[in-house]
Design a protein around this motif. Structure first.
Motif, PDB file in Angstrom:
ATOM      1  N   THR A 214       0.845  -1.196   0.000  1.00  0.00           N
ATOM      2  CA  THR A 214       0.000   0.000   0.000  1.00  0.00           C
ATOM      3  C   THR A 214       0.878   1.242   0.000  1.00  0.00           C
ATOM      4  N   ILE A 215       0.264   2.374  -0.289  1.00  0.00           N
ATOM      5  CA  ILE A 215       1.004   3.634  -0.284  1.00  0.00           C
ATOM      6  C   ILE A 215       1.560   3.919   1.106  1.00  0.00           C
ATOM      7  N   GLU A 216       0.780   3.659   2.142  1.00  0.00           N
ATOM      8  CA  GLU A 216       1.277   3.889   3.497  1.00  0.00           C
ATOM      9  C   GLU A 216       2.444   2.967   3.817  1.00  0.00           C
ATOM     10  N   GLU A 217       2.384   1.723   3.375  1.00  0.00           N
ATOM     11  CA  GLU A 217       3.492   0.799   3.614  1.00  0.00           C
ATOM     12  C   GLU A 217       4.753   1.250   2.886  1.00  0.00           C
ATOM     13  N   LEU A 218       4.591   1.795   1.683  1.00  0.00           N
ATOM     14  CA  LEU A 218       5.736   2.339   0.950  1.00  0.00           C
ATOM     15  C   LEU A 218       6.374   3.478   1.731  1.00  0.00           C
ATOM     16  N   LEU A 219       5.551   4.367   2.260  1.00  0.00           N
ATOM     17  CA  LEU A 219       6.076   5.499   3.024  1.00  0.00           C
ATOM     18  C   LEU A 219       6.714   5.044   4.337  1.00  0.00           C
ATOM     19  N   VAL A 256       0.667   8.807  -7.869  1.00  0.00           N
ATOM     20  CA  VAL A 256       1.522   9.998  -7.977  1.00  0.00           C
ATOM     21  C   VAL A 256       0.901  11.205  -7.260  1.00  0.00           C
ATOM     22  N   PRO A 257      -0.324  11.627  -7.615  1.00  0.00           N
ATOM     23  CA  PRO A 257      -0.881  12.771  -6.883  1.00  0.00           C
ATOM     24  C   PRO A 257      -1.139  12.484  -5.408  1.00  0.00           C
ATOM     25  N   VAL A 258      -1.455  11.224  -5.086  1.00  0.00           N
ATOM     26  CA  VAL A 258      -1.667  10.878  -3.678  1.00  0.00           C
ATOM     27  C   VAL A 258      -0.360  11.044  -2.902  1.00  0.00           C
ATOM     28  N   LEU A 259       0.726  10.491  -3.444  1.00  0.00           N
ATOM     29  CA  LEU A 259       2.015  10.618  -2.785  1.00  0.00           C
ATOM     30  C   LEU A 259       2.468  12.072  -2.720  1.00  0.00           C
ATOM     31  N   LYS A 260       2.190  12.835  -3.771  1.00  0.00           N
ATOM     32  CA  LYS A 260       2.578  14.245  -3.784  1.00  0.00           C
ATOM     33  C   LYS A 260       1.882  15.024  -2.669  1.00  0.00           C
ATOM     34  N   LEU A 262       0.905  13.539   0.241  1.00  0.00           N
ATOM     35  CA  LEU A 262       1.275  12.974   1.540  1.00  0.00           C
ATOM     36  C   LEU A 262       2.737  13.186   1.912  1.00  0.00           C
ATOM     37  N   THR A 263       3.622  13.267   0.889  1.00  0.00           N
ATOM     38  CA  THR A 263       5.050  13.298   1.181  1.00  0.00           C
ATOM     39  C   THR A 263       5.776  14.371   0.388  1.00  0.00           C
ATOM     40  N   HIS A 264       6.921  14.778   0.903  1.00  0.00           N
ATOM     41  CA  HIS A 264       7.772  15.754   0.231  1.00  0.00           C
ATOM     42  C   HIS A 264       8.805  15.081  -0.662  1.00  0.00           C
ATOM     43  N   LEU A 265       8.872  13.744  -0.625  1.00  0.00           N
ATOM     44  CA  LEU A 265       9.876  13.017  -1.397  1.00  0.00           C
ATOM     45  C   LEU A 265       9.529  13.001  -2.890  1.00  0.00           C
ATOM     46  N   PRO A 266      10.519  13.012  -3.781  1.00  0.00           N
ATOM     47  CA  PRO A 266      10.234  12.924  -5.215  1.00  0.00           C
ATOM     48  C   PRO A 266       9.619  11.575  -5.577  1.00  0.00           C
ATOM     49  N   VAL A 267       8.793  11.580  -6.622  1.00  0.00           N
ATOM     50  CA  VAL A 267       8.079  10.382  -7.054  1.00  0.00           C
ATOM     51  C   VAL A 267       8.291  10.189  -8.548  1.00  0.00           C
ATOM     52  N   ILE A 268       8.762   8.998  -8.938  1.00  0.00           N
ATOM     53  CA  ILE A 268       8.923   8.695 -10.350  1.00  0.00           C
ATOM     54  C   ILE A 268       8.107   7.450 -10.702  1.00  0.00           C
ATOM     55  N   ILE A 269       8.017   7.169 -11.997  1.00  0.00           N
ATOM     56  CA  ILE A 269       7.220   6.046 -12.510  1.00  0.00           C
ATOM     57  C   ILE A 269       8.122   5.081 -13.281  1.00  0.00           C
ATOM     58  N   ASP A 270       7.854   3.788 -13.142  1.00  0.00           N
ATOM     59  CA  ASP A 270       8.516   2.758 -13.941  1.00  0.00           C
ATOM     60  C   ASP A 270       7.455   2.102 -14.833  1.00  0.00           C
ATOM     61  N   PRO A 271       7.264   2.625 -16.054  1.00  0.00           N
ATOM     62  CA  PRO A 271       6.224   2.063 -16.920  1.00  0.00           C
ATOM     63  C   PRO A 271       6.617   0.727 -17.544  1.00  0.00           C
ATOM     64  N   ALA A 293       4.464  13.506 -12.060  1.00  0.00           N
ATOM     65  CA  ALA A 293       5.610  12.744 -11.578  1.00  0.00           C
ATOM     66  C   ALA A 293       6.897  13.538 -11.779  1.00  0.00           C
ATOM     67  N   ASP A 294       7.913  13.186 -11.016  1.00  0.00           N
ATOM     68  CA  ASP A 294       9.206  13.869 -11.095  1.00  0.00           C
ATOM     69  C   ASP A 294      10.151  13.217 -12.094  1.00  0.00           C
ATOM     70  N   GLY A 295       9.708  12.111 -12.701  1.00  0.00           N
ATOM     71  CA  GLY A 295      10.569  11.475 -13.676  1.00  0.00           C
ATOM     72  C   GLY A 295      10.149  10.061 -14.000  1.00  0.00           C
ATOM     73  N   LEU A 296      11.015   9.373 -14.746  1.00  0.00           N
ATOM     74  CA  LEU A 296      10.764   8.002 -15.204  1.00  0.00           C
ATOM     75  C   LEU A 296      12.021   7.171 -15.039  1.00  0.00           C
ATOM     76  N   ILE A 297      11.835   5.875 -14.901  1.00  0.00           N
ATOM     77  CA  ILE A 297      12.925   4.923 -15.088  1.00  0.00           C
ATOM     78  C   ILE A 297      12.411   3.882 -16.074  1.00  0.00           C
ATOM     79  N   VAL A 298      13.018   3.828 -17.251  1.00  0.00           N
ATOM     80  CA  VAL A 298      12.524   2.948 -18.313  1.00  0.00           C
ATOM     81  C   VAL A 298      13.641   2.021 -18.780  1.00  0.00           C
ATOM     82  N   GLU A 299      13.229   0.889 -19.327  1.00  0.00           N
ATOM     83  CA  GLU A 299      14.189  -0.069 -19.853  1.00  0.00           C
ATOM     84  C   GLU A 299      14.358   0.136 -21.349  1.00  0.00           C
ATOM     85  N   MET A 300      15.617   0.234 -21.767  1.00  0.00           N
ATOM     86  CA  MET A 300      15.972   0.393 -23.174  1.00  0.00           C
ATOM     87  C   MET A 300      17.160  -0.506 -23.465  1.00  0.00           C
TER      88      MET A 300
END
Length: 342
Positions: A214-219, A256-260, A262-271, A293-300
């Motif tokens: 869950t989001i709370e568990e992540l935090l 992403v908006p939920v974490l934004k 709840l927290t001050h930490l940056p949030v990125i996405i891994d699509p 989101a503050d960015g992405l991590i993608v596989e190339m």
């Protein structure tokens, strides 16, 4: 509790507050801003009642309770966004950072070719796995230290900072000597021994959400790292496990908006891990930028069809170039629109 110091509070008054907090069994985390200093009091066994007397100490403006269980990562503890600095790259605070590269480091040629493609496309950070936690013990487990050496060589050749996964707490000294960001994968998000150990490191951490976290568990997992002293944490939404089988996981874009909030930490996405297929990476990357989101991590991968792992979700170079061009155009349009609205 958050102890907000007066704007004219002296260093001696701040030190006195820190000493007082620690004398009654709490841990004190002073944070000196440009205008004001706040001291976060975490822990204790008496419910925090004794901290109300802090308001009477010299230099204290007010005492504010933190209601969230994740004390240090919450917006209550810090209103402004945390910006994680990795060399010359800023993650958070309004910038959109792209990390890209192969799922695993396979060879010098493969990694260096990937690094040059990442740099040419305009991404900021090279990703690559030297240690690979796999579901099957018979699958490729990574090149380990040889892979770390290749990542360091790619950084030397291109100037790109590198991010790689740490799996075993015993490997921390080795991995942090080669990498610029320590990645904690989905399977280790609640490996508390690992989280506490990397919390004592000063290398930034990329913390991925677990498949059933869950989001709370992540935090709360982020809290383990922050409470151990490492405040350079980046959160990553990489898809959660649901009943849906059309994709590898289900990307929780609403996280992403939920974490934004709840927290001050940056949030990125891994699509890439969220979908398991390269064709869905582009639309979800656009969604990540649009949702804040503050960015992405993608596989190339230079040749996904020959990849040792996760080839199906890896972008080909030409598709990665297309992705970066689209993101730049989107950023320009969004920035121009925001200026008009203001």
């Amino acid at each position: 509790m958050i102890i907000v110091m007066k704007r004219n509070a002296t260093e001696r008054q701040i030190d006195h507050v820190v000493d007082w907090v620690e004398s009654i069994g709490y841990r004190a985390y002073p944070s000196r801003g440009t205008e004001q200093t706040v001291v976060k009091a975490i822990g204790g066994e008496r419910g925090g009642e004794e901290l109300k007397y802090l308001a009477a100490l010299s230099g204290v403006d007010k005492v504010v309770p933190i209601r969230k269980p994740y004390k240090l990562s919450s917006r209550e503890a810090k209103e402004e966004d945390t910006v994680v600095q990795v060399g010359n790259v800023s993650i958070g605070g309004g910038s959109f950072t792209v990390m890209a590269g192969p799922c695993s480091v396979e060879s010098e040629q493969q990694l260096l070719e990937s690094a040059y493609i990442v740099k040419k496309a305009g991404a900021s950070i090279l990703r690559g796995g030297a240690f690979k936690p796999r579901t099957s013990p018979y699958s490729f487990q990574g090149l380990e230290e040889d892979g770390l050496k290749l990542l360091a060589k790619a950084r030397e050749k291109t100037g790109l900072p590198v991010v790689t996964e740490i799996v075993n707490p015993e490997d921390l000294d080795l991995v942090e000597s080669y990498t610029d960001i320590l990645q904690v994968g989905a399977r280790n998000v609640q490996n508390f021994a690992l989280l506490k150990k990397i919390g004592r490191s000063r290398v930034p951490v990329l913390l991925k959400r677990g498949m059933m976290t869950t989001i709370e568990e992540l935090l709360m997992s982020a809290e383990y790292i922050l409470s151990a002293g490492n405040d350079q944490v980046i959160l990553c939404e990489r898809g959660i496990r649901t009943f849906e089988t059309a994709t590898r996981n289900t990307l929780d874009i609403s996280a992403v908006p939920v974490l934004k909030e709840l927290t001050h930490l940056p949030v990125i996405i891994d699509p890439s891990h969220a979908t398991g297929h390269w064709k869905y990476v582009l639309p979800l990357s656009r969604a990540a930028l649009a949702v804040g989101a503050d960015g992405l991590i993608v596989e190339m991968h230079p040749q996904p069809e020959k990849a040792f792992c996760d080839g199906a979700q890896s972008l080909k170079p030409e598709t990665f170039y297309e992705l970066m061009d689209e993101l730049r155009r989107m950023e320009y349009v969004m920035s121009a629109t925001a200026k008009v609205l203001v």
